[in-house]
Design an enzyme around this catalytic site. Structure first.
Site, PDB file in Angstrom:
ATOM      1  N   GLU A 166       1.002  -1.626  -0.027  1.00 28.57           N
ATOM      2  CA  GLU A 166      -0.002   0.053  -0.076  1.00 28.57           C
ATOM      3  C   GLU A 166       0.967   1.428   0.090  1.00 28.57           C
ATOM      4  O   GLU A 166       0.796   2.253   1.023  1.00 28.57           O
ATOM      5  CB  GLU A 166      -1.410  -0.126   1.014  1.00 28.57           C
ATOM      6  N   GLU A 356      -5.156  -8.882   0.608  1.00 26.32           N
ATOM      7  CA  GLU A 356      -5.898  -8.277   1.682  1.00 26.32           C
ATOM      8  C   GLU A 356      -7.941  -8.162   1.728  1.00 26.32           C
ATOM      9  O   GLU A 356      -7.556  -7.581   0.587  1.00 26.32           O
ATOM     10  CB  GLU A 356      -5.787  -6.723   2.790  1.00 26.32           C
TER      11      GLU A 356
HETATM   12  O1  IFM Z   1      -4.453  -2.877   9.579  1.00 29.31           O
HETATM   13  C1  IFM Z   1      -4.299  -2.936   8.111  1.00 29.31           C
HETATM   14  C2  IFM Z   1      -3.067  -2.980   7.469  1.00 29.31           C
HETATM   15  O2  IFM Z   1      -1.949  -2.820   7.706  1.00 29.31           O
HETATM   16  C3  IFM Z   1      -3.157  -2.551   5.783  1.00 29.31           C
HETATM   17  N1  IFM Z   1      -4.314  -2.156   5.392  1.00 29.31           N
HETATM   18  C4  IFM Z   1      -5.614  -2.062   6.111  1.00 29.31           C
HETATM   19  C5  IFM Z   1      -5.608  -3.260   7.194  1.00 29.31           C
HETATM   20  C6  IFM Z   1      -6.976  -2.550   7.181  1.00 29.31           C
HETATM   21  O3  IFM Z   1      -7.090  -0.778   8.137  1.00 29.31           O
END
Ligand code: IFM
Length: 453
Positions: A166, A356
């Site tokens: 990210e 994710e």
């Molecule tokens: O917890 C975070 C993660 O570290 C990165 N992506 C989003 C998740 C939820 O906010």
């Protein structure tokens, strides 16, 4: 009707990150990171907490590997803490850090769980921040050396590498809004950071290729499909285009097209973000470096963005867990399909993985010790349905990692927002699988969408 079966080799897994779960005990040789420093600043973390203990994964990892195995995970995505390997960012190596990850990797392999390693999930060594952090171009080169050292060490056992998690969050939350470490509110610094993070990705890819020619490597972006609240309003449509440019295209275009989107370059200039030095920080050849071929794009999908006035009803709906999670993020599974179809059309990759996806909800431990997190179960079920449809539509979506294997430190929200499949009692460190864990277990074992339990 949505097709509910997944392709035979669909890769199921769960994800975590170093700072959010490991704990940063003194004496293990790990150096401080920008998140240790940020947590010490009053008011930055909602509950005043930090990562010193977190889920004590540093000690309890065997239990966590057992849980992954019980889940049926074929892969585990976790990150390496850079300051655990190089306490000062570069130079002296901390062998204890390498030892910890070697034990974890071996433990996973013993259970036939493939390690998917993210090389950077936000815990920059403090020593590098003192030299300007990601605003400093040198950090990109230091990162590539750190990454190469890790790949060199584990290339015999690890076949999947993700350079960054990210970059938008690193750039924007860390340097424009100041919600994340290092907490700057400087829009130009955010653009410099985005560029240097992407550059470091591009510098690292060939290093991985030459060290581990058979490994697959890519990068993970958090992407938010954007929609105008009122499609017939020009201002909403424009705001949507701007959001998409700032959030999605600013990262996708350099990686896939070796260019930054011109409309956004013009917009940043018009907004006064770019000073008299102009775009000097983007040097000749950088974009070619960034646009290295990748084996896969990792996509983190949680929600969508809607730009413009959605009306009072929508504000009321934010209290409804069927519509919004505890983060205030809209539950919008259709957005995942819109996003993946668009990526496949406009940014075709050899493979995509959802690296994710998940939801924070307020969990209750019932009298019998169970956590019946039905809203999270529903969230997973709805997204699984979309994924099956995405695969059926011919998009090369090859796998899915739920966020997260367990509750953990949710950055500026501290420990109050729980995303885990496994409930963590932070006082005792006891782990309890939630109903969503059992749900995903069934989906994985059947390799198809299961109606909500
Ligand atoms: O917890 C975070 C993660 O570290 C990165 N992506 C989003 C998740 C939820 O906010």
């Amino acid at each position: 009707m949505l097709k509910k079966k997944f392709p035979a080799n669909f890769l199921w897994g769960a994800a975590s990150s170093s700072f959010q779960i490991e704990g940063t005990q003194e004496g293990d040789g790990r150096g401080p990171s920008i998140w240790d420093d940020f947590c010490k600043q009053p008011g930055k973390i909602i509950d005043g907490s930090d990562g010193s203990k977190a889920c004590d994964h540093l000690n309890l990892w065997p239990r966590d590997v057992e849980l992954l195995s019980e889940l049926g995970a074929k892969a585990y995505r976790f990150s390496i803490a850079w300051p655990r390997i190089f306490p000062a960012g570069k130079g002296q190596v901390n062998e204890k850090g390498f030892d910890f990850y070697a034990r974890l990797i071996d433990g996973l392999l013993e259970r036939n769980i493939a390690p998917w390693i993210t090389l950077y999930h936000w815990d920059l060594p403090s020593a590098l921040e003192r030299k300007g952090g990601w605003r400093n171009r040198d950090t990109a080169y230091v990162f590539a050396d750190y990454a190469a050292a890790v790949v060199e060490r584990f290339k015999d056992r690890v076949d999947h590498w993700i350079t960054h998690n990210e970059p938008w969050c690193v750039a924007v939350l860390g340097h424009r809004t100041g919600e994340h470490a290092p907490g700057l509110k400087e829009p130009l610094a955010a653009l410099q950071t985005a560029h240097h993070v992407l550059l470091s990705h591009g510098l690292t890819m060939p290093r991985i290729r030459s060290l581990a020619p058979k490994a697959t490597a890519g990068i993970t972006l958090n992407l938010n499909p954007a929609y105008p609240a009122r499609p017939d309003h020009e201002e909403d449509r424009q705001a949507t285009e701007h959001f998409d440019g700032d959030f999605n295209r600013w990262y996708l275009d350099p990686i896939f097209r070796a260019s930054y989107p011109q409309d956004m370059m013009d917009a940043y200039k018009a907004e006064g973000v770019i000073d008299t030095a102009g775009w000097d920080f983007i040097r000749e050849g950088d974009l070619k470096t960034i646009a290295q071929p990748i084996d896969f794009l990792g996509v983190n999908y949680y929600s969508r963005a809607v730009l413009g006035d959605r009306g009072a009803d929508e504000i009321k709906a934010q209290k409804d867990p069927l519509r919004y999670t505890a983060m205030g993020w809209e539950v919008y599974p259709e957005g995942l399909k819109d996003l993946m179809l668009r990526l496949n059309r406009e940014y075709p990759a050899k493979a995509y993985y959802i690296t994710e996806n998940g939801a924070a909800y307020t969990d209750h431990v019932d009298g019998d010790g169970q956590i019946r997190d039905k809203h999270r179960v529903r969230y997973f079920a709805l997204h699984a349905e979309q994924m099956a449809a995405i695969c059926a539509a011919g998009v090369p979506l090859r796998g899915y990692f739920a966020w997260s294997i367990m509750d953990n430190f949710e950055w500026a929200h501290g420990y109050g927002k729980r995303f885990g499949l496994v409930y963590v009692d932070y006082a005792t460190q006891v782990r309890t699988p939630k109903a969503s864990f059992r749900y995903l277990q069934k989906v994985i074992s059947a390799n198809q969408v299961i109606d909500e339990l």
